[in-house]
Design a protein around this motif. Structure first.
Motif, short mmCIF file in Angstrom:
data_model
loop_
_atom_site.label_atom_id
_atom_site.label_comp_id
_atom_site.label_asym_id
_atom_site.label_seq_id
_atom_site.Cartn_x
_atom_site.Cartn_y
_atom_site.Cartn_z
N ARG A 124 -0.19 7.58 -5.16
CA ARG A 124 0.69 6.43 -5.38
C ARG A 124 1.93 6.60 -4.51
O ARG A 124 2.46 7.71 -4.33
N SER A 125 2.40 5.51 -3.96
CA SER A 125 3.56 5.56 -3.07
C SER A 125 4.85 5.71 -3.87
O SER A 125 4.92 5.36 -5.05
N SER A 126 5.86 6.25 -3.22
CA SER A 126 7.18 6.39 -3.85
C SER A 126 8.23 5.83 -2.91
O SER A 126 7.95 5.50 -1.76
N ASP A 127 9.45 5.72 -3.41
CA ASP A 127 10.56 5.17 -2.61
C ASP A 127 11.31 6.26 -1.84
O ASP A 127 12.33 5.98 -1.20
N THR A 128 10.84 7.49 -1.91
CA THR A 128 11.55 8.60 -1.27
C THR A 128 11.59 8.44 0.24
O THR A 128 10.59 8.06 0.87
N VAL A 129 12.74 8.72 0.81
CA VAL A 129 12.92 8.73 2.27
C VAL A 129 13.69 10.00 2.62
O VAL A 129 14.65 10.37 1.93
#
Length: 258
Positions: free
Chosen positions: A186-191
């Motif tokens: 699942r994707s996350s908002d981390t950058v």
């Protein structure tokens, strides 16, 4: 699986080392040039990477005010200053070196990185921290096969990879996305940002039966020119997964870093 703390060459530059920077260095706040110098210095306050130290005389638009506080910063005593640019005041933004620092550092100032809105080497932006002149980043195509597992679940199985060798960090194995099982991620908002590789374009996590494994894989869709071979590929944290290279389990390094 056995854990080892060091699986790669160590940093060689000692704390307190000072070298000239052969590049024009500029810092900008609110659109104003705070400093513009061709006389910057590298100073290693810790081994991993240097900071820029800027001659006080090369401040263009900025005023320093001593806060009356000093502490050791690796190369010597540094005195904390507030930086004022127009009506913008930034406490703790600057450290002016004391008389016990190496002679080249005297009358220079080391700015907190985040206190400067934009840093430039020549006309190119620099992110996170200065790039060490003693560090290398090499992305090399390899026929090594790579399998990635978490909790016994295979998340990726690739017949080849791009190995990224970065001084002081574990080797990273970048895989073609076609060989990653994205249905389990699942994707996350981390950058995150790296001064050598650029800004990540995505992070993904895995929800296992035992636990959620956050941000274990990332990608750079638009890396810097220094690492252009990893563009669009995906890499897993060696520290957070079970990684097999050419069928052999890879011992886990001790310190995570993308």
């Amino acid at each position: 699986m056995e854990t080892e703390s060091v699986l790669h060459p160590s940093f060689l530059v000692p704390v307190g080392h000072v070298e000239p920077v052969p590049r024009r260095i500029r810092g900008v706040i609110d659109g104003r040039t705070v400093f513009d110098t061709r006389r910057a210095l590298y100073v290693w306050e810790w081994q991993a990477y240097p900071q820029f130290s800027i001659p006080v005389r090369d401040l263009v638009d900025g005023v320093l005010a001593d806060e009356g506080f000093a502490e050791q910063h690796g190369a010597g005593t540094a005195h904390r200053h507030t930086l004022s640019v127009g009506e913008d005041s930034r406490p703790g933004a600057a450290w002016v070196w004391g008389q016990d620092a190496p002679a080249p550092l005297r009358d220079t100032v080391r700015f907190e990185w985040a206190a400067i809105d934009h840093w430039f080497e020549e006309d190119e932006p620099v992110f996170v921290h200065p790039r060490s002149p003693y560090s290398r980043v090499d992305a090399v195509r390899s026929s090594s096969s790579v399998r990635v597992e978490v909790e016994g679940v295979v998340l990726a199985q690739a017949p080849s990879c791009v190995k990224l060798f970065e001084t002081g960090l574990p080797t990273r194995y970048y895989l073609d996305r076609a060989h990653v099982d994205w249905t389990r991620l699942r994707s996350s908002d981390t950058v995150s940002r790296c001064p050598y590789k650029g800004t990540t374009s995505g992070y993904w996590s895995f929800d296992g039966e035992a636990a959620a494994h956050e941000d274990i894989v990332w990608a750079y869709d638009f890396p810097t020119i220094h690492a252009n071979r990893i563009a669009g590929l995906a890499a897993f944290y060696n520290e957070r997964v079970d990684l097999y290279v050419d069928g052999e389990p890879l011992p886990k390094p001790g310190t995570p870093a993308p």
